[in-house]
Design an enzyme around this catalytic site. Structure first.
Site, PDB file in Angstrom:
ATOM      1  N   ARG A 182       0.843  -1.208   0.000  1.00 33.36           N
ATOM      2  CA  ARG A 182       0.000   0.000   0.000  1.00 33.36           C
ATOM      3  C   ARG A 182       0.877   1.256   0.000  1.00 33.36           C
ATOM      4  O   ARG A 182       0.570   2.241  -0.679  1.00 33.36           O
ATOM      5  CB  ARG A 182      -0.943  -0.010   1.206  1.00 33.36           C
ATOM      6  N   LYS A 187      -3.198   7.203   1.145  1.00 29.79           N
ATOM      7  CA  LYS A 187      -3.074   7.453   2.584  1.00 29.79           C
ATOM      8  C   LYS A 187      -2.273   8.738   2.779  1.00 29.79           C
ATOM      9  O   LYS A 187      -1.098   8.735   3.165  1.00 29.79           O
ATOM     10  CB  LYS A 187      -2.410   6.247   3.264  1.00 29.79           C
ATOM     11  N   GLU A 242     -16.732   5.108   4.222  1.00 30.47           N
ATOM     12  CA  GLU A 242     -15.957   4.466   5.287  1.00 30.47           C
ATOM     13  C   GLU A 242     -16.053   5.321   6.541  1.00 30.47           C
ATOM     14  O   GLU A 242     -16.778   6.315   6.566  1.00 30.47           O
ATOM     15  CB  GLU A 242     -14.505   4.287   4.850  1.00 30.47           C
ATOM     16  N   LEU A 295     -10.111   4.033   1.649  1.00 26.81           N
ATOM     17  CA  LEU A 295      -8.765   3.493   1.784  1.00 26.81           C
ATOM     18  C   LEU A 295      -8.871   1.967   1.764  1.00 26.81           C
ATOM     19  O   LEU A 295      -9.749   1.398   2.425  1.00 26.81           O
ATOM     20  CB  LEU A 295      -8.150   3.953   3.104  1.00 26.81           C
TER      21      LEU A 295
HETATM   22  N1  PMP Z   1      -9.941   4.208   6.293  1.00 23.87           N
HETATM   23  C1  PMP Z   1      -9.306   5.271   6.798  1.00 23.87           C
HETATM   24  C2  PMP Z   1      -9.733   6.636   6.370  1.00 23.87           C
HETATM   25  C3  PMP Z   1      -8.278   5.096   7.734  1.00 23.87           C
HETATM   26  O1  PMP Z   1      -7.632   6.172   8.223  1.00 23.87           O
HETATM   27  C4  PMP Z   1      -7.938   3.793   8.161  1.00 23.87           C
HETATM   28  C5  PMP Z   1      -6.874   3.588   9.209  1.00 23.87           C
HETATM   29  N2  PMP Z   1      -5.610   3.808   8.695  1.00 23.87           N
HETATM   30  C6  PMP Z   1      -8.615   2.703   7.602  1.00 23.87           C
HETATM   31  C7  PMP Z   1      -9.612   2.945   6.666  1.00 23.87           C
HETATM   32  C8  PMP Z   1      -8.273   1.288   7.983  1.00 23.87           C
HETATM   33  O2  PMP Z   1      -7.055   0.870   7.407  1.00 23.87           O
HETATM   34  P1  PMP Z   1      -6.143  -0.234   8.092  1.00 23.87           P
HETATM   35  O3  PMP Z   1      -7.023  -1.424   8.342  1.00 23.87           O
HETATM   36  O4  PMP Z   1      -5.094  -0.536   7.082  1.00 23.87           O
HETATM   37  O5  PMP Z   1      -5.612   0.337   9.357  1.00 23.87           O
END
Ligand code: PMP
Length: 282
Positions: free
Chosen positions: A52, A146, A178, A202
């Site tokens: 990622r 991100k 999300e 994301l």
């Molecule tokens: N969406 C957003 C906007 C986030 O900030 C996060 C946390 N980083 C996630 C989804 C979840 O991603 P992950 O499972 O990789 O932590």
């Protein structure tokens, strides 16, 4: 404890780590980040986090400053220098310093690279519930990156917290995207639903693990649009992220989800998630 961080080639105490006021991350939020949970001194799903990171760097036209094996080595050293155990590893890469505000090509600057540990609160026995409020997704069109530009996420999360909710669940024109810092799942009639991965969300590493685990348990998983109405009428809802793992949402605004109880599918996947983690880190 004074944490040790990695900054541009040096391992130094966190309170001694400094960047220039000319750093484009500081001035323009011109950079990306990654957060990797570490359990029992072992990074969880590191290849997926590094993939990622690579994707996000490509999206913003930055060359990855390290190979995957170099990242692995640097992260291992940070874990060791900070006493190991359960940690959260924050990685940030910005476009570095430039003398003027004009657009510039990458060749002119060296990126700023930071690896910084912090504590990770994990309670494997207990599942932590939360509540959420539905808010309009006011972010940009590239939420798959991100980006360190998190102002909209911060405002949304603060708005949720000011009203006593643990997360903001976001929607665009009535379609769920999300959480402000998490992905969203729901269950209806024993089938699992989550918004499809596109530029509005994301690609969460935890989301991916949950889909794999659910499918391994013969649950049907639909990656598709979820309307606000469908979410409010779900049998179960949870948010997920690297730091919150699976967190059941017991109420959304004034609507209780399934009488406020933790649903059977949520409990099953939480249990499977813990087992999956243990297998990888033992
Ligand atoms: N969406 C957003 C906007 C986030 O900030 C996060 C946390 N980083 C996630 C989804 C979840 O991603 P992950 O499972 O990789 O932590």
């Amino acid at each position: 404890m004074n944490d040790v961080v990695y900054l541009n080639g040096d391992f130094i105490a966190k309170d001694k780590a400094k960047i220039s006021v000319l750093d484009r991350g500081f001035l323009f939020a011109d950079g990306i980040y990654e957060v990797i949970p570490v359990y029992n001194s072992q990074p969880f799903r590191l290849p997926q986090h590094l993939a990622r990171l690579q994707y996000c760097l490509e999206q913003i036209n930055l060359t990855n400053p390290n190979s995957d094996s170099q990242w692995q080595e640097l992260i291992s050293r940070i874990i060791a220098r900070n006493g190991g155990g359960n940690l959260s590893i924050y990685v940030q890469i910005t476009r570095g310093c430039s003398q003027d505000r004009n657009p510039l090509n990458e060749a002119e600057t060296a990126p700023t690279v930071l690896i910084m540990p912090s504590g990770l609160l994990v309670n494997e026995q207990q599942i932590t519930t939360t509540t959420a409020t539905l808010l309009k997704d006011i972010r940009w069109q590239h939420c798959d990156i991100k980006s360190i530009a998190l102002l909209a996420n911060i405002l949304l999360r603060n708005q949720a917290e000011q009203h006593g909710f643990g997360e903001a669940i976001l929607h665009r024109d009535g379609v769920i995207t999300e959480g402000s810092s998490s992905n969203v799942f729901m269950v209806k009639n024993h089938e699992v639903y989550t918004p499809m991965q596109n530029n509005f969300i994301l690609g969460g590493v935890t989301r991916e693990v949950i889909i794999e685990i659910a499918q391994a348990k013969q649950l049907k998983v639909h990656q598709q649009d979820i309307s606000v109405e469908q979410l409010l009428n779900a049998d179960e809802v949870w948010i997920c992220s690297s730091s919150r793992e699976i967190s059941p949402v017991t109420a959304i605004d004034d609507k209780m989800i399934a009488n406020g109880d933790i649903g059977a599918v949520t409990l099953l996947l939480h249990h499977e998630f813990q087992t999956f983690k243990k297998k990888l880190i033992s």
